[in-house]
Design an enzyme around this catalytic site. Sequence first.
Site, PDB file in Angstrom:
ATOM      1  N   ASN A  10       3.234  53.406  47.852  1.00 15.56           N
ATOM      2  CA  ASN A  10       3.630  54.714  46.890  1.00 15.56           C
ATOM      3  C   ASN A  10       4.090  55.822  47.832  1.00 15.56           C
ATOM      4  O   ASN A  10       5.518  56.311  48.110  1.00 15.56           O
ATOM      5  CB  ASN A  10       2.640  55.140  45.874  1.00 15.56           C
ATOM      6  N   GLY A  12       5.116  55.318  51.231  1.00 17.25           N
ATOM      7  CA  GLY A  12       6.666  55.287  51.886  1.00 17.25           C
ATOM      8  C   GLY A  12       7.806  54.855  51.189  1.00 17.25           C
ATOM      9  O   GLY A  12       8.845  54.693  51.323  1.00 17.25           O
ATOM     10  N   ASP A  32       6.042  46.609  56.184  1.00 14.96           N
ATOM     11  CA  ASP A  32       4.539  46.272  55.008  1.00 14.96           C
ATOM     12  C   ASP A  32       3.707  45.115  55.732  1.00 14.96           C
ATOM     13  O   ASP A  32       4.964  43.714  56.235  1.00 14.96           O
ATOM     14  CB  ASP A  32       4.728  46.280  53.796  1.00 14.96           C
ATOM     15  N   ARG A  82      -6.704  57.591  49.910  1.00 14.95           N
ATOM     16  CA  ARG A  82      -8.007  57.905  49.337  1.00 14.95           C
ATOM     17  C   ARG A  82      -8.541  57.575  48.393  1.00 14.95           C
ATOM     18  O   ARG A  82      -7.859  57.882  46.853  1.00 14.95           O
ATOM     19  CB  ARG A  82      -8.023  59.537  49.660  1.00 14.95           C
ATOM     20  N   ARG A  88     -11.616  62.352  53.521  1.00 14.14           N
ATOM     21  CA  ARG A  88     -10.627  62.207  54.246  1.00 14.14           C
ATOM     22  C   ARG A  88     -11.649  61.425  55.625  1.00 14.14           C
ATOM     23  O   ARG A  88     -10.776  60.754  56.042  1.00 14.14           O
ATOM     24  CB  ARG A  88      -9.763  62.430  54.450  1.00 14.14           C
ATOM     25  N   ASN A  95      -8.490  53.379  58.912  1.00 14.29           N
ATOM     26  CA  ASN A  95      -6.973  53.571  59.377  1.00 14.29           C
ATOM     27  C   ASN A  95      -6.482  53.692  60.772  1.00 14.29           C
ATOM     28  O   ASN A  95      -5.627  53.643  60.978  1.00 14.29           O
ATOM     29  CB  ASN A  95      -6.841  54.964  59.013  1.00 14.29           C
ATOM     30  N   VAL A 118       1.895  59.996  58.765  1.00 14.83           N
ATOM     31  CA  VAL A 118       1.419  60.493  56.989  1.00 14.83           C
ATOM     32  C   VAL A 118       0.032  60.027  57.111  1.00 14.83           C
ATOM     33  O   VAL A 118      -0.215  60.549  56.147  1.00 14.83           O
ATOM     34  CB  VAL A 118       2.303  59.769  56.177  1.00 14.83           C
ATOM     35  N   SER A 119      -0.582  58.602  57.358  1.00 10.51           N
ATOM     36  CA  SER A 119      -1.888  58.357  57.260  1.00 10.51           C
ATOM     37  C   SER A 119      -2.648  59.213  57.371  1.00 10.51           C
ATOM     38  O   SER A 119      -3.159  60.392  58.147  1.00 10.51           O
ATOM     39  CB  SER A 119      -2.082  57.165  57.722  1.00 10.51           C
ATOM     40  N   ASP A 148       1.005  70.497  52.325  1.00  9.15           N
ATOM     41  CA  ASP A 148      -0.252  71.665  51.452  1.00  9.15           C
ATOM     42  C   ASP A 148       1.251  73.040  50.794  1.00  9.15           C
ATOM     43  O   ASP A 148       0.937  73.483  50.411  1.00  9.15           O
ATOM     44  CB  ASP A 148      -0.304  72.243  52.375  1.00  9.15           C
ATOM     45  N   ARG A 151       3.083  72.442  47.677  1.00  2.00           N
ATOM     46  CA  ARG A 151       1.917  72.162  47.005  1.00  2.00           C
ATOM     47  C   ARG A 151       1.926  74.260  46.395  1.00  2.00           C
ATOM     48  O   ARG A 151       1.671  75.072  45.290  1.00  2.00           O
ATOM     49  CB  ARG A 151       1.350  72.532  46.755  1.00  2.00           C
ATOM     50  N   HIS A 175      -5.111  69.742  57.685  1.00  5.51           N
ATOM     51  CA  HIS A 175      -4.566  69.461  56.717  1.00  5.51           C
ATOM     52  C   HIS A 175      -6.092  69.016  55.613  1.00  5.51           C
ATOM     53  O   HIS A 175      -6.690  67.339  55.873  1.00  5.51           O
ATOM     54  CB  HIS A 175      -4.004  68.190  56.306  1.00  5.51           C
TER      55      HIS A 175
END
Length: 311
Positions: A10, A12, A32, A82, A88, A95, A118-119, A148, A151, A175
Amino acid sequence: MKITVVGAGNVGATCADVLAYREIANEVVLVDIKEGVAEGKALDIWQKAPINLYDTRTVGSTNDYSKTAGSDVVVITSGLPRKPGMTRDDLIETNAGIVKSVTDNVVKHSPEAIIIVVSNPLDVMTYQAHLSSKLPRTKVMGMAGILDTARYRAFLAEALNVSPKDIQAVLMGGHGDTMVPLPRYTTVGGIPVTELIEKDKLDAIIERTKTGGGELVKLMGTSAWYAPGSAAAQMAEAIVKDQRRVFPVCVKLEGEYGIDNCYLGVPVILGKNGIEKIIELDLNDEEKALLNTSRDHVKEVMDVLDKLNSK
Protein backbone atom coordinates in the site's frame (compact mmCIF):
# COMPACT_ATOMS: atom_id res chain seq x y z
CA MET A 1 15.42 11.34 -13.53
CA LYS A 2 14.71 7.83 -12.29
CA ILE A 3 13.21 6.85 -8.95
CA THR A 4 12.87 3.32 -7.60
CA VAL A 5 10.31 2.32 -4.97
CA VAL A 6 11.05 -1.01 -3.31
CA GLY A 7 7.95 -2.65 -1.91
CA ALA A 8 4.71 -2.57 -3.91
CA GLY A 9 2.39 -2.80 -0.94
CA ASN A 10 0.00 0.00 0.00
CA VAL A 11 2.70 2.52 0.95
CA GLY A 12 5.01 1.78 -1.97
CA ALA A 13 2.23 1.76 -4.56
CA THR A 14 0.86 5.05 -3.21
CA CYS A 15 4.34 6.59 -3.35
CA ALA A 16 4.83 5.42 -6.94
CA ASP A 17 1.42 6.75 -7.92
CA VAL A 18 2.12 10.20 -6.43
CA LEU A 19 5.56 10.31 -8.07
CA ALA A 20 4.01 9.50 -11.45
CA TYR A 21 0.99 11.77 -11.12
CA ARG A 22 3.16 14.73 -10.13
CA GLU A 23 5.69 13.93 -12.88
CA ILE A 24 8.54 14.02 -10.40
CA ALA A 25 10.69 11.69 -12.52
CA ASN A 26 10.81 10.40 -16.10
CA GLU A 27 10.66 6.82 -14.88
CA VAL A 28 9.44 5.17 -11.69
CA VAL A 29 10.42 1.54 -11.07
CA LEU A 30 8.34 -0.46 -8.59
CA VAL A 31 9.99 -3.60 -7.15
CA ASP A 32 8.42 -6.33 -5.03
CA ILE A 33 9.25 -9.89 -4.02
CA LYS A 34 5.74 -11.19 -4.82
CA GLU A 35 5.41 -12.42 -8.38
CA GLY A 36 3.52 -10.01 -10.65
CA VAL A 37 2.43 -7.53 -7.96
CA ALA A 38 4.86 -4.74 -8.89
CA GLU A 39 4.28 -5.30 -12.60
CA GLY A 40 0.50 -5.18 -12.15
CA LYS A 41 0.44 -2.03 -10.03
CA ALA A 42 2.97 -0.28 -12.28
CA LEU A 43 0.84 -1.14 -15.30
CA ASP A 44 -2.30 0.11 -13.57
CA ILE A 45 -0.60 3.43 -12.75
CA TRP A 46 0.66 3.75 -16.35
CA GLN A 47 -2.84 3.09 -17.73
CA LYS A 48 -4.05 6.02 -15.62
CA ALA A 49 -1.65 8.41 -17.39
CA PRO A 50 -4.03 9.29 -20.26
CA ILE A 51 -6.76 10.06 -17.71
CA ASN A 52 -4.68 12.16 -15.30
CA LEU A 53 -2.43 13.55 -18.06
CA TYR A 54 1.11 12.68 -17.03
CA ASP A 55 4.14 11.29 -18.91
CA THR A 56 6.05 9.44 -16.19
CA ARG A 57 6.58 5.81 -17.18
CA THR A 58 5.98 3.27 -14.42
CA VAL A 59 7.72 -0.11 -14.65
CA GLY A 60 7.32 -3.13 -12.38
CA SER A 61 9.82 -5.82 -11.45
CA THR A 62 9.67 -9.01 -9.40
CA ASN A 63 12.92 -8.95 -7.44
CA ASP A 64 14.97 -7.96 -10.51
CA TYR A 65 17.06 -5.02 -9.42
CA SER A 66 18.79 -4.65 -12.78
CA LYS A 67 15.77 -2.61 -13.87
CA THR A 68 16.53 -0.12 -11.06
CA ALA A 69 20.06 0.63 -12.34
CA GLY A 70 20.97 4.29 -12.37
CA SER A 71 18.25 5.43 -9.99
CA ASP A 72 18.70 8.92 -8.55
CA VAL A 73 16.53 8.20 -5.51
CA VAL A 74 15.42 4.90 -3.98
CA VAL A 75 12.51 4.70 -1.54
CA ILE A 76 12.50 1.56 0.62
CA THR A 77 9.07 0.59 1.95
CA SER A 78 9.71 -3.17 2.23
CA GLY A 79 8.91 -5.05 5.38
CA LEU A 80 6.07 -6.44 7.44
CA PRO A 81 3.29 -3.98 8.29
CA ARG A 82 2.43 -3.39 11.91
CA LYS A 83 -0.57 -5.36 13.14
CA PRO A 84 -2.89 -4.62 16.10
CA GLY A 85 -1.09 -5.10 19.42
CA MET A 86 2.32 -5.13 17.73
CA THR A 87 4.85 -2.45 18.63
CA ARG A 88 7.29 -1.12 16.06
CA ASP A 89 10.08 -2.77 18.04
CA ASP A 90 8.50 -6.21 17.48
CA LEU A 91 9.20 -5.80 13.78
CA ILE A 92 12.91 -5.22 14.12
CA GLU A 93 14.52 -8.62 13.46
CA THR A 94 12.51 -9.54 10.36
CA ASN A 95 12.49 -6.08 8.82
CA ALA A 96 16.19 -5.48 9.46
CA GLY A 97 16.97 -8.56 7.36
CA ILE A 98 14.68 -7.34 4.59
CA VAL A 99 16.12 -3.80 4.60
CA LYS A 100 19.70 -5.14 4.56
CA SER A 101 18.99 -7.34 1.52
CA VAL A 102 17.18 -4.53 -0.31
CA THR A 103 19.90 -1.98 0.44
CA ASP A 104 22.65 -4.32 -0.79
CA ASN A 105 20.79 -4.76 -4.11
CA VAL A 106 20.05 -1.05 -4.42
CA VAL A 107 23.66 0.04 -3.93
CA LYS A 108 24.92 -2.65 -6.31
CA HIS A 109 22.89 -1.19 -9.19
CA SER A 110 22.65 2.49 -8.15
CA PRO A 111 25.76 3.35 -6.11
CA GLU A 112 25.07 7.11 -6.35
CA ALA A 113 21.42 6.91 -5.28
CA ILE A 114 20.00 8.76 -2.31
CA ILE A 115 18.05 6.37 -0.08
CA ILE A 116 14.81 7.20 1.73
CA VAL A 117 13.70 4.58 4.27
CA VAL A 118 10.02 4.18 5.19
CA SER A 119 10.15 0.66 6.71
CA ASN A 120 9.39 0.28 10.42
CA PRO A 121 10.72 0.60 13.05
CA LEU A 122 11.74 3.68 11.08
CA ASP A 123 14.70 5.11 12.97
CA VAL A 124 16.42 1.75 13.34
CA MET A 125 15.70 0.65 9.76
CA THR A 126 17.38 3.88 8.62
CA TYR A 127 20.36 2.85 10.76
CA GLN A 128 20.38 -0.59 9.10
CA ALA A 129 20.25 0.95 5.61
CA HIS A 130 23.13 3.26 6.52
CA LEU A 131 25.21 0.35 7.83
CA SER A 132 24.53 -1.76 4.73
CA SER A 133 24.99 0.98 2.14
CA LYS A 134 28.14 2.52 3.67
CA LEU A 135 26.96 5.81 2.15
CA PRO A 136 27.41 9.20 3.87
CA ARG A 137 24.71 10.10 6.41
CA THR A 138 23.54 12.86 4.07
CA LYS A 139 22.43 10.24 1.52
CA VAL A 140 20.54 7.80 3.77
CA MET A 141 17.53 9.17 5.61
CA GLY A 142 14.22 8.13 7.08
CA MET A 143 10.74 9.43 6.34
CA ALA A 144 8.83 10.00 9.57
CA GLY A 145 8.77 13.67 10.48
CA ILE A 146 6.84 14.77 7.40
CA LEU A 147 4.14 12.18 8.14
CA ASP A 148 3.97 12.96 11.86
CA THR A 149 3.96 16.71 11.20
CA ALA A 150 1.21 16.27 8.61
CA ARG A 151 -0.96 14.47 11.16
CA TYR A 152 -0.30 17.21 13.71
CA ARG A 153 -1.19 19.92 11.16
CA ALA A 154 -4.29 18.07 9.99
CA PHE A 155 -5.59 17.75 13.56
CA LEU A 156 -4.89 21.45 14.18
CA ALA A 157 -6.65 22.47 10.95
CA GLU A 158 -9.70 20.51 12.07
CA ALA A 159 -9.71 21.99 15.56
CA LEU A 160 -9.21 25.57 14.33
CA ASN A 161 -11.43 25.15 11.25
CA VAL A 162 -8.75 26.59 8.96
CA SER A 163 -6.93 25.41 5.84
CA PRO A 164 -4.14 22.88 6.51
CA LYS A 165 -2.14 24.79 3.87
CA ASP A 166 -1.61 27.65 6.33
CA ILE A 167 -0.23 25.55 9.18
CA GLN A 168 3.54 25.12 9.56
CA ALA A 169 5.09 23.01 12.30
CA VAL A 170 8.29 21.35 13.45
CA LEU A 171 8.41 17.92 15.03
CA MET A 172 11.51 16.11 16.24
CA GLY A 173 12.69 12.86 17.80
CA GLY A 174 11.91 9.24 17.10
CA HIS A 175 9.03 7.95 15.00
CA GLY A 176 6.73 6.67 17.71
CA ASP A 177 5.20 7.54 21.03
CA THR A 178 8.29 9.53 22.14
CA MET A 179 8.19 11.96 19.20
CA VAL A 180 8.51 15.63 20.14
CA PRO A 181 5.98 18.07 18.60
CA LEU A 182 7.08 21.67 19.21
CA PRO A 183 4.16 24.08 19.78
CA ARG A 184 6.66 26.95 20.08
CA TYR A 185 7.55 26.43 16.43
CA THR A 186 3.96 25.89 15.21
CA THR A 187 2.26 28.72 13.30
CA VAL A 188 -1.00 29.32 11.45
CA GLY A 189 -0.50 31.84 8.66
CA GLY A 190 2.50 33.14 10.62
CA ILE A 191 0.52 33.44 13.89
CA PRO A 192 1.82 31.36 16.83
CA VAL A 193 -0.64 28.51 17.41
CA THR A 194 -0.61 29.21 21.15
CA GLU A 195 -2.51 32.44 20.44
CA LEU A 196 -5.30 30.58 18.63
CA ILE A 197 -6.05 27.52 20.75
CA GLU A 198 -6.33 26.70 24.45
CA LYS A 199 -3.44 24.80 26.03
CA ASP A 200 -5.52 21.76 27.01
CA LYS A 201 -6.84 21.36 23.45
CA LEU A 202 -3.34 21.75 22.01
CA ASP A 203 -1.96 19.18 24.46
CA ALA A 204 -4.70 16.74 23.43
CA ILE A 205 -3.78 17.21 19.76
CA ILE A 206 -0.11 16.60 20.55
CA GLU A 207 -0.98 13.36 22.33
CA ARG A 208 -3.17 12.26 19.42
CA THR A 209 -0.29 12.99 17.05
CA LYS A 210 2.08 10.81 19.08
CA THR A 211 -0.26 7.83 18.72
CA GLY A 212 -1.47 8.74 15.23
CA GLY A 213 -0.13 5.59 13.61
CA GLY A 214 -1.63 3.37 16.29
CA GLU A 215 -5.03 5.04 15.88
CA LEU A 216 -5.11 4.03 12.22
CA VAL A 217 -3.92 0.49 12.96
CA LYS A 218 -6.84 0.08 15.40
CA LEU A 219 -9.31 1.37 12.82
CA MET A 220 -8.08 -0.58 9.80
CA GLY A 221 -6.11 -3.50 11.20
CA THR A 222 -2.99 -2.39 9.35
CA SER A 223 -0.69 0.61 8.95
CA ALA A 224 -1.61 3.77 7.04
CA TRP A 225 -0.53 4.24 3.43
CA TYR A 226 -1.92 7.35 1.71
CA ALA A 227 -0.12 9.86 3.97
CA PRO A 228 3.14 7.85 4.36
CA GLY A 229 3.37 7.21 0.61
CA SER A 230 2.73 10.86 -0.20
CA ALA A 231 5.26 12.00 2.41
CA ALA A 232 8.00 9.81 0.91
CA ALA A 233 7.16 11.15 -2.57
CA GLN A 234 7.45 14.72 -1.25
CA MET A 235 10.96 14.00 0.00
CA ALA A 236 11.94 12.46 -3.34
CA GLU A 237 10.59 15.52 -5.15
CA ALA A 238 12.63 17.89 -2.98
CA ILE A 239 15.77 15.93 -3.87
CA VAL A 240 15.33 15.45 -7.63
CA LYS A 241 14.14 19.03 -8.14
CA ASP A 242 16.75 20.48 -5.76
CA GLN A 243 14.00 22.40 -3.97
CA ARG A 244 15.95 22.90 -0.73
CA ARG A 245 12.79 22.30 1.29
CA VAL A 246 12.96 22.44 5.10
CA PHE A 247 11.59 19.14 6.42
CA PRO A 248 11.89 17.09 9.61
CA VAL A 249 13.89 14.02 8.51
CA CYS A 250 15.44 11.06 10.33
CA VAL A 251 19.22 11.34 10.07
CA LYS A 252 22.28 10.16 11.99
CA LEU A 253 23.25 12.86 14.49
CA GLU A 254 26.95 13.41 15.05
CA GLY A 255 27.02 15.95 17.86
CA GLU A 256 24.03 18.07 16.81
CA TYR A 257 21.74 18.82 19.77
CA GLY A 258 24.41 17.27 21.98
CA ILE A 259 23.51 13.81 20.60
CA ASP A 260 26.00 11.47 18.95
CA ASN A 261 25.55 8.29 16.90
CA CYS A 262 21.75 8.20 17.05
CA TYR A 263 19.11 8.34 14.32
CA LEU A 264 16.49 10.97 15.12
CA GLY A 265 14.12 13.27 13.29
CA VAL A 266 15.43 16.84 13.09
CA PRO A 267 14.77 19.74 10.68
CA VAL A 268 17.01 19.66 7.62
CA ILE A 269 17.36 21.32 4.22
CA LEU A 270 16.65 18.71 1.53
CA GLY A 271 18.11 19.17 -1.95
CA LYS A 272 19.96 17.49 -4.80
CA ASN A 273 22.73 16.16 -2.55
CA GLY A 274 20.27 14.75 -0.04
CA ILE A 275 20.56 16.38 3.36
CA GLU A 276 22.23 19.69 2.52
CA LYS A 277 22.22 20.95 6.11
CA ILE A 278 21.01 19.92 9.56
CA ILE A 279 19.26 22.82 11.27
CA GLU A 280 19.94 23.17 14.99
CA LEU A 281 17.10 24.87 16.87
CA ASP A 282 17.64 26.64 20.18
CA LEU A 283 15.56 24.26 22.29
CA ASN A 284 14.51 25.15 25.82
CA ASP A 285 15.14 22.81 28.76
CA GLU A 286 11.76 21.06 28.51
CA GLU A 287 12.17 20.44 24.77
CA LYS A 288 15.73 19.16 25.27
CA ALA A 289 14.52 16.74 27.96
CA LEU A 290 11.82 15.36 25.65
CA LEU A 291 14.32 14.96 22.81
CA ASN A 292 16.76 13.15 25.09
CA THR A 293 13.99 10.78 26.22
CA SER A 294 13.24 10.03 22.58
CA ARG A 295 16.96 9.48 21.93
CA ASP A 296 17.17 6.99 24.81
CA HIS A 297 14.25 5.00 23.37
CA VAL A 298 15.75 4.88 19.87
CA LYS A 299 19.21 3.96 21.22
CA GLU A 300 17.69 0.98 23.06
CA VAL A 301 16.33 -0.39 19.78
CA MET A 302 19.56 0.42 17.95
CA ASP A 303 21.35 -1.67 20.60
CA VAL A 304 18.97 -4.57 19.85
CA LEU A 305 19.89 -4.31 16.17
CA ASP A 306 23.60 -4.18 16.99
CA LYS A 307 23.28 -7.41 19.02
CA LEU A 308 21.37 -9.11 16.20
CA ASN A 309 23.97 -8.03 13.63
CA SER A 310 26.84 -9.21 15.86
CA LYS A 311 25.39 -12.72 15.74
